[in-house]
Design a protein around this motif. Structure first.
Motif, mmCIF file in Angstrom:
data_model
loop_
_atom_site.group_PDB
_atom_site.id
_atom_site.type_symbol
_atom_site.label_atom_id
_atom_site.label_comp_id
_atom_site.label_asym_id
_atom_site.label_seq_id
_atom_site.Cartn_x
_atom_site.Cartn_y
_atom_site.Cartn_z
ATOM 1 N N GLU A 74 -0.895 -3.998 -5.856
ATOM 2 C CA GLU A 74 -0.268 -2.615 -5.342
ATOM 3 C C GLU A 74 -1.438 -1.799 -5.113
ATOM 4 O O GLU A 74 -2.235 -1.576 -6.114
ATOM 5 C CB GLU A 74 0.403 -2.292 -6.540
ATOM 6 C CG GLU A 74 1.400 -1.146 -6.174
ATOM 7 C CD GLU A 74 2.114 -0.497 -7.406
ATOM 8 O OE1 GLU A 74 2.478 -1.448 -8.511
ATOM 9 O OE2 GLU A 74 2.496 0.775 -7.651
ATOM 10 N N VAL A 75 -1.496 -1.423 -4.010
ATOM 11 C CA VAL A 75 -2.808 -0.220 -3.683
ATOM 12 C C VAL A 75 -2.029 1.156 -3.402
ATOM 13 O O VAL A 75 -0.849 1.191 -2.932
ATOM 14 C CB VAL A 75 -3.481 -0.698 -2.532
ATOM 15 C CG1 VAL A 75 -4.810 0.075 -2.177
ATOM 16 C CG2 VAL A 75 -3.918 -1.943 -2.529
ATOM 17 N N THR A 76 -2.555 2.101 -4.223
ATOM 18 C CA THR A 76 -2.010 3.347 -4.140
ATOM 19 C C THR A 76 -3.132 4.410 -3.282
ATOM 20 O O THR A 76 -4.267 4.331 -3.610
ATOM 21 C CB THR A 76 -1.509 4.180 -5.403
ATOM 22 O OG1 THR A 76 -2.507 3.890 -6.126
ATOM 23 C CG2 THR A 76 -0.529 3.345 -5.796
ATOM 24 N N GLY A 77 -2.564 5.466 -2.462
ATOM 25 C CA GLY A 77 -3.740 6.049 -1.812
ATOM 26 C C GLY A 77 -2.894 7.477 -1.382
ATOM 27 O O GLY A 77 -1.594 7.587 -1.621
ATOM 28 N N LEU A 78 -3.432 7.826 -0.148
ATOM 29 C CA LEU A 78 -2.514 8.771 0.503
ATOM 30 C C LEU A 78 -2.503 8.127 1.931
ATOM 31 O O LEU A 78 -3.387 8.200 2.658
ATOM 32 C CB LEU A 78 -3.351 10.201 0.481
ATOM 33 C CG LEU A 78 -3.357 11.066 -0.733
ATOM 34 C CD1 LEU A 78 -4.206 12.186 -0.618
ATOM 35 C CD2 LEU A 78 -2.078 11.425 -1.062
ATOM 36 N N CYS A 79 -1.465 8.348 2.576
ATOM 37 C CA CYS A 79 -1.207 8.026 3.849
ATOM 38 C C CYS A 79 -1.744 9.052 5.013
ATOM 39 O O CYS A 79 -2.044 10.294 4.415
ATOM 40 C CB CYS A 79 0.339 7.851 4.135
ATOM 41 S SG CYS A 79 1.517 9.414 4.301
ATOM 42 N N PRO A 80 -1.796 8.675 5.914
ATOM 43 C CA PRO A 80 -2.571 9.537 7.157
ATOM 44 C C PRO A 80 -1.929 11.162 7.112
ATOM 45 O O PRO A 80 -2.758 11.955 6.967
ATOM 46 C CB PRO A 80 -2.414 8.974 8.309
ATOM 47 C CG PRO A 80 -2.163 7.425 8.150
ATOM 48 C CD PRO A 80 -1.541 7.509 6.789
ATOM 49 N N LEU A 86 0.878 -1.193 0.130
ATOM 50 C CA LEU A 86 -0.139 -0.056 -0.099
ATOM 51 C C LEU A 86 0.946 1.049 0.028
ATOM 52 O O LEU A 86 1.790 1.482 0.772
ATOM 53 C CB LEU A 86 -0.687 -0.120 1.244
ATOM 54 C CG LEU A 86 -1.709 1.204 1.442
ATOM 55 C CD1 LEU A 86 -2.591 1.498 0.583
ATOM 56 C CD2 LEU A 86 -2.320 0.916 2.887
ATOM 57 N N ARG A 87 0.866 1.876 -0.979
ATOM 58 C CA ARG A 87 2.071 2.966 -1.346
ATOM 59 C C ARG A 87 1.330 4.339 -1.302
ATOM 60 O O ARG A 87 0.181 4.716 -2.092
ATOM 61 C CB ARG A 87 2.513 2.705 -2.453
ATOM 62 C CG ARG A 87 3.959 3.503 -2.709
ATOM 63 C CD ARG A 87 4.842 3.021 -3.551
ATOM 64 N NE ARG A 87 4.245 2.373 -4.727
ATOM 65 C CZ ARG A 87 4.137 3.073 -5.974
ATOM 66 N NH1 ARG A 87 4.595 4.352 -6.110
ATOM 67 N NH2 ARG A 87 3.690 2.655 -6.966
ATOM 68 N N CYS A 88 1.779 5.546 -0.387
ATOM 69 C CA CYS A 88 1.266 6.742 -0.544
ATOM 70 C C CYS A 88 2.013 7.346 -1.679
ATOM 71 O O CYS A 88 3.139 7.642 -1.938
ATOM 72 C CB CYS A 88 1.852 7.373 0.707
ATOM 73 S SG CYS A 88 1.509 9.307 0.587
ATOM 74 N N ILE A 89 0.941 7.914 -2.566
ATOM 75 C CA ILE A 89 1.412 8.598 -3.973
ATOM 76 C C ILE A 89 2.273 9.830 -3.840
ATOM 77 O O ILE A 89 2.742 10.299 -4.546
ATOM 78 C CB ILE A 89 0.049 8.555 -4.743
ATOM 79 C CG1 ILE A 89 0.320 8.168 -6.360
ATOM 80 C CG2 ILE A 89 -0.364 9.888 -4.533
ATOM 81 C CD1 ILE A 89 -1.103 8.009 -7.071
ATOM 82 N N ARG A 138 -2.734 12.769 3.771
ATOM 83 C CA ARG A 138 -4.040 13.122 3.776
ATOM 84 C C ARG A 138 -4.483 14.443 4.367
ATOM 85 O O ARG A 138 -5.198 15.188 4.048
ATOM 86 C CB ARG A 138 -4.729 11.871 4.482
ATOM 87 C CG ARG A 138 -5.977 11.834 4.223
ATOM 88 C CD ARG A 138 -6.337 10.845 4.917
ATOM 89 N NE ARG A 138 -8.077 10.406 4.637
ATOM 90 C CZ ARG A 138 -8.776 9.208 5.273
ATOM 91 N NH1 ARG A 138 -8.018 8.287 5.727
ATOM 92 N NH2 ARG A 138 -9.837 9.211 5.066
#
Lengths: 148, 148
Positions: free
Chosen positions: B135-141, B98-101, B144
């Motif tokens: 691979e999941v991408t998103g914004l970490c806390p 899980l990766r912060c973009i 965010r």
DNA sequence: GTATCTGCAAACCCTTTGCAATAAG
DNA sequence: CTTATTGCAAAGGGTTTGCAGATAC
């Protein structure tokens, strides 16, 4: 009702919002991408356009791709043999790829559990999930029988 | 019982089976990879070895990587910023990323449903599955909250 | 001893970029 | 008219490769 905007309309608005211009080059590239029902890389897209006597430079394609990704019209799907492959995603259900490691054949599939997994990751790690990409590799029926 | 072979032993046998040689260069590179608990790319691995005064050429690293992948000791995990990142997998449970973009931070996770999905794909499409990569991408806390 | 491996530097290849001419709005 | 875009060709940057000397076995 439920009229869906075309990818060209979407992109025209996207550009307008960014103060950018809608050009014939950009239009023809997008048309070519959306006419192809396969995954593509820059070079093969360029060649396929040249074969139809559509003249755009590779640089214009390279410059367009990040914009199309930002506009959510295409997505990078995998990196193979030193180059990136993309696919158009606008107007399609999200899906994942099962790829034969021997012949390159690709089987698309979707699985509802991935949404659940996304949701649980969001809760568990406090991430805001943007997307997921599941790539499964293996041997397709043919290559499997040939025991390569 | 259940003595586990070290990555070096595994690789030594792998090379022997292929009529290839176990060299000090190969050994030090593998040691460096397995001493690192993070993902790595060739350049940072090379730099980190030089800082410890271990002299190997980048070419030797590049030539070693496909062998380590074939031996199932490492795996390519993602392609970012024009280069490939790897991680050592021998002796570890399989996991996904899980990766912060925004900041690049990576959270590892595992999910048993992926095994089920693999199995169902194998049945449904008659593929012999080798591996999967989610691979999941998103914004970490943090990112965010900064609303980047 | 022989075939593989290493380091070096050059070659490769995909992608990016500077620039002058062109064209969208 | 002004500013973004295009095509071209050159530059970038990660990865691969040819070669001669070194070295596993």
């Amino acid at each position: 009702m439920n009229e869906m905007k075309s990818e060209l309309e979407i992109f025209r608005e996207f550009l307008k919002n960014k103060g950018m211009r809608y050009t014939p080059e950009r239009e023809t590239i997008i048309k070519e991408i959306f006419d192809t029902h396969d995954h593509f890389d820059v070079d093969s897209l360029y060649i396929s356009m040249r074969q139809k006597d559509i003249r755009v430079s590779k640089a214009s394609i390279y410059r367009l791709i990040p914009l199309l990704i930002e506009a959510n019209l295409i997505e990078a799907v995998f990196f193979e043999g030193g180059q990136m492959y993309y696919e158009h995603i606008y107007g399609h259900e999200h899906h994942c790829h099962l790829r034969c490691i021997n012949c390159g054949r690709i089987q698309e599939f979707a699985d509802p559990r991935l949404r659940d997994i996304e949701q649980e990751l969001a809760d568990r790690f406090s991430y805001q999930i943007i997307r997921h990409k599941l790539e499964v590799t293996g041997l397709c029926p043919e290559c499997r029988n040939r025991q390569d």
